[in-house]
Design a protein around this motif. Sequence first.
Motif, short mmCIF file in Angstrom:
data_model
loop_
_atom_site.label_atom_id
_atom_site.label_comp_id
_atom_site.label_asym_id
_atom_site.label_seq_id
_atom_site.Cartn_x
_atom_site.Cartn_y
_atom_site.Cartn_z
N ARG A 61 0.78 -1.12 -0.05
CA ARG A 61 0.01 -0.02 -0.19
C ARG A 61 0.95 1.23 0.03
NH1 ARG A 61 -4.83 -1.90 -1.56
NH2 ARG A 61 -5.67 -3.46 -0.02
N THR A 62 0.31 2.32 -0.41
CA THR A 62 1.06 3.57 -0.32
C THR A 62 0.74 4.33 0.72
OG1 THR A 62 -0.72 4.53 -1.75
CG2 THR A 62 1.27 3.81 -3.05
N LYS A 63 1.77 4.64 1.62
CA LYS A 63 1.31 5.19 2.85
C LYS A 63 2.17 6.59 3.03
CE LYS A 63 1.19 0.67 5.28
NZ LYS A 63 1.70 -0.02 4.45
N THR A 64 2.98 6.81 2.50
CA THR A 64 3.82 8.38 2.48
C THR A 64 3.88 8.62 0.87
OG1 THR A 64 5.78 7.31 1.92
CG2 THR A 64 5.11 7.34 4.25
N MET A 65 4.12 10.12 0.83
CA MET A 65 4.40 10.75 -0.47
C MET A 65 5.36 10.01 -1.17
SD MET A 65 4.26 14.68 0.78
CE MET A 65 4.14 15.54 -1.03
N THR A 66 6.41 9.62 -0.60
CA THR A 66 7.57 8.73 -1.38
C THR A 66 6.96 7.58 -1.86
OG1 THR A 66 9.47 9.97 -0.07
CG2 THR A 66 9.96 7.87 -1.16
N ASP A 67 6.14 6.85 -1.25
CA ASP A 67 5.52 5.55 -1.93
C ASP A 67 4.68 5.86 -2.81
OD1 ASP A 67 6.36 4.08 0.21
OD2 ASP A 67 4.71 4.06 1.22
N VAL A 68 3.95 6.96 -2.85
CA VAL A 68 3.34 7.52 -4.33
C VAL A 68 3.99 7.69 -5.44
CG1 VAL A 68 1.47 9.00 -5.03
CG2 VAL A 68 1.31 8.35 -2.86
N TYR A 69 5.18 8.56 -5.13
CA TYR A 69 6.10 8.97 -6.22
C TYR A 69 6.69 7.59 -6.74
CZ TYR A 69 5.71 13.61 -4.28
OH TYR A 69 5.20 14.54 -3.65
N LEU A 70 7.34 6.74 -5.84
CA LEU A 70 8.12 5.62 -6.50
C LEU A 70 7.14 4.39 -7.30
CD1 LEU A 70 10.18 4.49 -3.35
CD2 LEU A 70 11.06 5.27 -5.64
N PHE A 71 5.57 4.76 -6.70
CA PHE A 71 4.71 3.86 -7.65
C PHE A 71 4.43 4.46 -9.06
CE2 PHE A 71 0.37 3.44 -9.19
CZ PHE A 71 0.14 1.93 -9.07
N ASN A 72 4.59 5.82 -9.04
CA ASN A 72 4.56 6.56 -10.40
C ASN A 72 5.63 6.58 -11.19
OD1 ASN A 72 2.01 8.56 -11.02
ND2 ASN A 72 2.30 8.05 -8.73
N VAL A 73 6.94 6.19 -10.46
CA VAL A 73 8.19 6.07 -11.30
C VAL A 73 8.10 4.61 -11.91
CG1 VAL A 73 10.71 5.57 -11.05
CG2 VAL A 73 9.57 7.34 -9.95
N ALA A 74 7.38 3.70 -11.23
CA ALA A 74 7.61 2.15 -11.79
C ALA A 74 6.47 2.41 -12.92
CB ALA A 74 7.03 1.35 -10.72
N ALA A 75 5.24 3.26 -12.70
CA ALA A 75 4.30 3.08 -13.73
C ALA A 75 4.88 3.70 -15.09
CB ALA A 75 3.11 4.12 -13.32
N ALA A 76 5.68 4.68 -14.79
CA ALA A 76 6.49 5.45 -16.14
C ALA A 76 7.27 4.39 -16.73
CB ALA A 76 7.10 6.79 -15.74
N ASP A 77 8.07 3.72 -16.05
CA ASP A 77 9.04 2.80 -16.78
C ASP A 77 8.17 1.60 -17.30
OD1 ASP A 77 11.20 3.95 -15.71
OD2 ASP A 77 11.57 2.94 -14.04
N LEU A 78 7.12 1.32 -16.62
CA LEU A 78 6.39 0.11 -17.42
C LEU A 78 5.71 0.47 -18.55
CD1 LEU A 78 5.35 -2.74 -16.67
CD2 LEU A 78 3.31 -1.86 -15.60
N ILE A 79 5.15 1.92 -18.51
CA ILE A 79 4.58 2.21 -19.88
C ILE A 79 5.69 2.32 -20.90
CG2 ILE A 79 3.49 4.14 -21.00
CD1 ILE A 79 2.27 4.74 -18.14
#
Length: 361
Positions: A61-79
Motif C-alpha cells: 500500500r502507499t502510505k507516504t508521499m514517497t510511496d506514491v512517487y515510487l509507484f508512479n516511477v514504476a508506472a512510467a518505466d512500465l509504460i
Amino acid sequence: MELVTSHYDLSTEYSYPDEELCILDPNPVEVMAQTYIHSFICAFGLIGNALVMITYIFYKRTKTMTDVYLFNVAAADLIFVATLPFIIYNEQHDWVMGPVACKMLGSAYSVNLYSGMLLLGCISSDRYIAIVLARRTFGARSRVLVYSRLICVAVWVFAVALTLPTFIYTERFEEQDLRSDAVTVVCQMSFSRKETAKLMKVLVPSCQMAIGFLLPLCVMAFCYSSIMYTLQRAQSSQRHKAIRVVVAVVGVFVVCHLPYNVALLVHTLSLFKERSCEAEKLKLQVLAISRSVAFLHCCLNPILYAFIGVKFRSHFRQIIVDIWCLSKKYIYSARSSRRTSDVCVSGFKSSEGSNMSSFSV
C-alpha cells in the motif's frame, strides 16, 4: 526515437568537407545488437516494474508521499518498456502501424525521461523535508496522499507538455536510398522549413538536458547532500538505512542517463559546424549506445527495490508464494485446491496487515 534527426537535413548547409556522399545508416550488426538489448530491457522491465506495482497495490500500500512517487516511477518505466516491442517491430517492418503509432512511440522515451526524473526530484525533496526539516507529514495521512497525487498529476501533465514538440514534428515518411533505387520508411522528426529545423534541433535536446536531467539532478544533489550532513550529525544508522533505497535509485538513474545527455550535448553543439563523415558516424554510434544504456534504468529500479529493501524482498517472496498457491489451485483436486486457497488467503492477509515504514530495509 532519435531526437536530433529530421527530414529537413541541416547538412545541406553544414556539410561534410572531405566526402561527397556520407552514408550514416547503421550497419546490420548494430541494428541486431540493439534489438537484442532492447528485448532484454523490455522483458526484465515488464516483469520487475509489474511486480513493484503489484506490491504497492496489493501488499505494501502507499502510505507516504514517497510511496506514491515510487509507484508512479514504476508506472512510467512500465509504460515505456511496454512500447519497446512495438518500436522494434516497426523499425524492422517500415512502420506498418502507421503515422499515429510513429508519433506515439517516438515520444515514449521523452515522456518517460521527464516524468521519471522529475518524480525522483520530488522524492529527494520529500526526504529532505522528512529528515532535514524533521517533518514526517504535512498533516493527516489522507491530506499527504492527496498532495502527492496532485503533484504526480502535475508532473505527468508537465512531461507531456514538454514532449509536444517531439510528438508534433515526428513523422512517418519515405526516404530514398542514395546508394540504390530502394525506398525506406522512417519515423523521425521532420520539418518543412529550415528555420524550424534549426530551432527544434537545438530546443528539443536542450530541454531534455536542462529540464529532464540537470534541474532534477541539482535538486537531488542539494537535498541528498543536506540529508547526509544531517545524518552524520545525528549518527542515526536507522535513518541512513531508510534513505538507502532512494539514493541507490537516484544514483543508478544518473549513471544511466549522464552518458546519453553528454553525448547529446556534444551532438547538439556540433550541429552547425563542419564535421567529417567518420566523426559523424562515430558520434551517432556513441549516441545509439548511450541511449541503450539510458533505457536500462527501466529494469534496474526493481532490482534495487528487491535486493536493497528487505521489506520489498519479503513482499516479493509473498507474491511468489501466492502465485504458486494459485497455480496449484488449478492443478490439484478440489480438496487440495481448498487447502491451497486457505494458505494463499492467510499469506495475503498477513502481509496486508503488517504496518511497515516506507523505506525500512
